[in-house]
Design an enzyme around this catalytic site. Structure first.
Site, PDB file in Angstrom:
ATOM      1  N   SER A  22       0.836  -1.215   0.000  1.00  0.00           N
ATOM      2  CA  SER A  22       0.000   0.000   0.000  1.00  0.00           C
ATOM      3  C   SER A  22       0.863   1.254   0.000  1.00  0.00           C
ATOM      4  O   SER A  22       0.602   2.205  -0.745  1.00  0.00           O
ATOM      5  CB  SER A  22      -0.891   0.020   1.245  1.00  0.00           C
ATOM      6  OG  SER A  22      -1.825  -1.011   1.182  1.00  0.00           O
ATOM      7  N   GLN A 167      -8.839   2.508  -1.013  1.00  0.00           N
ATOM      8  CA  GLN A 167      -8.512   2.841  -2.404  1.00  0.00           C
ATOM      9  C   GLN A 167      -9.406   3.974  -2.895  1.00  0.00           C
ATOM     10  O   GLN A 167      -8.946   4.889  -3.580  1.00  0.00           O
ATOM     11  CB  GLN A 167      -8.675   1.611  -3.294  1.00  0.00           C
ATOM     12  CG  GLN A 167      -7.622   0.545  -3.010  1.00  0.00           C
ATOM     13  CD  GLN A 167      -7.855  -0.737  -3.767  1.00  0.00           C
ATOM     14  OE1 GLN A 167      -8.856  -0.883  -4.470  1.00  0.00           O
ATOM     15  NE2 GLN A 167      -6.943  -1.681  -3.623  1.00  0.00           N
ATOM     16  N   ASP A 313      -7.519  -7.922   4.212  1.00  0.00           N
ATOM     17  CA  ASP A 313      -6.505  -8.660   3.454  1.00  0.00           C
ATOM     18  C   ASP A 313      -5.984  -9.882   4.211  1.00  0.00           C
ATOM     19  O   ASP A 313      -5.372 -10.772   3.607  1.00  0.00           O
ATOM     20  CB  ASP A 313      -5.314  -7.748   3.126  1.00  0.00           C
ATOM     21  CG  ASP A 313      -5.674  -6.710   2.071  1.00  0.00           C
ATOM     22  OD1 ASP A 313      -6.711  -6.877   1.386  1.00  0.00           O
ATOM     23  OD2 ASP A 313      -4.924  -5.727   1.926  1.00  0.00           O
TER      24      ASP A 313
HETATM   25  C1  S3P Z   1      -5.643  -1.170  -0.217  1.00  0.00           C
HETATM   26  C2  S3P Z   1      -6.927  -1.141   0.253  1.00  0.00           C
HETATM   27  C3  S3P Z   1      -7.767  -2.343   0.397  1.00  0.00           C
HETATM   28  C4  S3P Z   1      -6.912  -3.611   0.377  1.00  0.00           C
HETATM   29  C5  S3P Z   1      -5.908  -3.603  -0.753  1.00  0.00           C
HETATM   30  C6  S3P Z   1      -4.969  -2.416  -0.600  1.00  0.00           C
HETATM   31  C7  S3P Z   1      -4.898   0.091  -0.308  1.00  0.00           C
HETATM   32  O1  S3P Z   1      -8.668  -2.399  -0.685  1.00  0.00           O
HETATM   33  O2  S3P Z   1      -7.730  -4.748   0.283  1.00  0.00           O
HETATM   34  O3  S3P Z   1      -5.141  -4.793  -0.735  1.00  0.00           O
HETATM   35  O4  S3P Z   1      -3.662   0.065  -0.509  1.00  0.00           O
HETATM   36  O5  S3P Z   1      -5.530   1.150  -0.188  1.00  0.00           O
HETATM   37  P1  S3P Z   1     -10.101  -1.634  -0.643  1.00  0.00           P
HETATM   38  O6  S3P Z   1      -9.849  -0.189  -0.714  1.00  0.00           O
HETATM   39  O7  S3P Z   1     -10.822  -2.148  -1.861  1.00  0.00           O
HETATM   40  O8  S3P Z   1     -10.743  -2.064   0.628  1.00  0.00           O
END
Ligand code: S3P
Length: 426
Positions: A22, A167, A313
């Site tokens: 991330s 995200q 995750d």
């Molecule tokens: C992430 C947010 C999560 C996570 C993904 C990484 C990020 O997704 O599952 O592996 O880096 O912001 P979502 O925003 O769809 O929950």
């Protein structure tokens, strides 16, 4: 590629994690719109974060990649050049959703594509707020990649997200960098705040509170020297492995312990895992520490409500812990699992059943009774990194060999996973 993992005696040693996935995405994207050269060390070796770099290159961003160090020549907020080809996000939801925020503010049209899995993942969640800010976006069947973004002048928005997604929050905040004014995002449950922390590091004006973040646009971002902490979501596989294999003692050094991610540690400790934080410090606004895990007597637990968003995750590997714990694992309020790289409720359930484990699924979660064993089986990652790695952890405590098909999927976030696993088993 298949990987065969055998049951193991006590796991011992110290392991290193790749740079946080991330945070790597965010540092690369922000560096690309800063004014000058940023140096990012311990950048994730995973394919997803390299998809982000590939897209940035296609947008005219110059960079030098030397192993885990990436030097990025920022082009300023409006400096991307119109791409001569599609931007390929590969398997990466973070790349397509967050980069869309930056593309919405550029004065050209771009088209983002992805692999088979990404092409089935929903994009309305970013299309709605970006359209509200004035960008014109179209998608296949109105919701799936490829998506085409006609960027331009954006206006401020006060957006309440219907789903808890870091995200989406990040996409809106990144688009907000282009706005003359303040862009507000509100979230229904706390999600990882790496974008807010990184924006502050790069000198953006950002305010945050419980459940909201607000960015003021048009600021010039300063280039930075940054080090990415180890990935806690990758560490989760080793934390569970160390906890479920009796007599184990593992150390995982230099892992990111941001409170919006560290719910994992609290959950594991509450489930009976013996974890010690050996050392903790701050780096670029992110807490980083060393973790030690030892073989533990596990009770199991329940994941519901806001906790589901924090652990989204890690739930695949936590299902392995649940199966061997005393009371099992109950997961609710995690319907988002169904729209990850695979439908993780179905792919995990299918693999657990092949390993002889009882699991009852629901639209938003599952229940796994405790006190179960893993028997020898051939399972499938279904092309999903976290599913393949979770099954590998089960194999360490199985009654016979577990063969994991399509094991190469691990390289999406953790190319060194299989080698690292072999250094600790016996
Ligand atoms: C992430 C947010 C999560 C996570 C993904 C990484 C990020 O997704 O599952 O592996 O880096 O912001 P979502 O925003 O769809 O929950």
């Amino acid at each position: 590629m298949n990987q065969t993992i055998c049951p193991s005696g006590p796991l011992k040693g110290a392991v290193e994690m790749p740079g946080d996935k991330s945070i790597s995405h965010r540092y690369a994207m922000l560096a690309s719109v800063a004014e000058g050269e940023s140096v990012i060390s311990n950048y994730s070796s995973g394919a997803d974060c390299h998809s982000t770099l590939g897209c940035l290159r296609t947008l005219g961003v110059e960079m030098k990649i030397d192993g885990r160090e990436v030097r990025i020549q920022g082009r300023g907020l409006n400096g991307y050049v119109q791409p001569g080809q599609d931007l390929d996000a590969g398997n990466s939801g973070s790349t397509i959703r967050m980069l869309s925020g930056l593309l919405a503010g550029q004065r050209f049209t771009s088209r983002l594509i992805g692999d088979e899995s990404l092409s089935k993942r929903p994009m309305q969640r970013i299309m709605t707020p970006l359209a509200g800010m004035g960008a014109r976006i179209t998608a296949r069947d109105g919701k799936f990649p490829p998506i085409e973004i006609q960027g331009g002048e954006l206006k401020a928005i006060d957006y309440s997200m219907p789903v808890a997604s870091a995200q989406v929050k990040s996409c809106v905040l990144l688009a907000g960098l282009h706005v003359d004014g303040e862009t507000m995002v509100r979230e229904p449950a706390a999600t990882r705040d790496h974008t807010e922390v990184a924006l502050r590091e790069f000198g953006a004006e950002i305010e945050t509170g419980r459940g909201w973040a607000k960015v003021r646009g048009k600021a010039k971002l300063q280039p930075r020297e940054l080090r990415v902490p180890g990935d806690l979501s990758s560490a989760a596989f080793f934390l569970v492995a160390g906890a479920i294999v009796p007599g184990s003692e593992l150390v995982i050094a230099g892992v990111g312990l941001n409170p919006t991610r560290a719910a994992l540690i609290d959950f594991l400790v509450a489930a009976g895992a013996q974890i010690r934080v050996l050392d903790i410090g701050m780096r670029n606004g992110e807490p980083v520490g060393d973790l030690q895990v030892t073989g533990s007597d596990l009770k199991g637990g329940e994941i519901a409500g806001a906790l589901s968003a924090s652990l989204i995750d890690e739930i695949p590997v936590l299902s392995i812990l649940g199966a061997v714990s005393r009371d099992g694992l109950m997961v609710r309020g995690a319907a988002e699992l169904r729209i990850k790289e695979t439908d993780r409720i179905e792919t995990m359930a299918s693999n657990l059943r092949l390993m002889g484990v009882e699991i009852e699924t629901a639209p938003d979660g599952f229940r796994i009774p405790g006190g179960q064993r893993f028997r020898a089986a051939t399972v499938d990652s279904f092309g999903d990194h976290r599913i393949g790695m979770a099954c590998a952890v089960a194999a360490l405590r199985a009654e016979g060999e577990i063969v994991i098909e399509n094991a190469e999927a691990a390289s999406v976030s953790f190319p060194e996973f299989w080698d690292t696993l072999r250094t600790i088993g016996r």
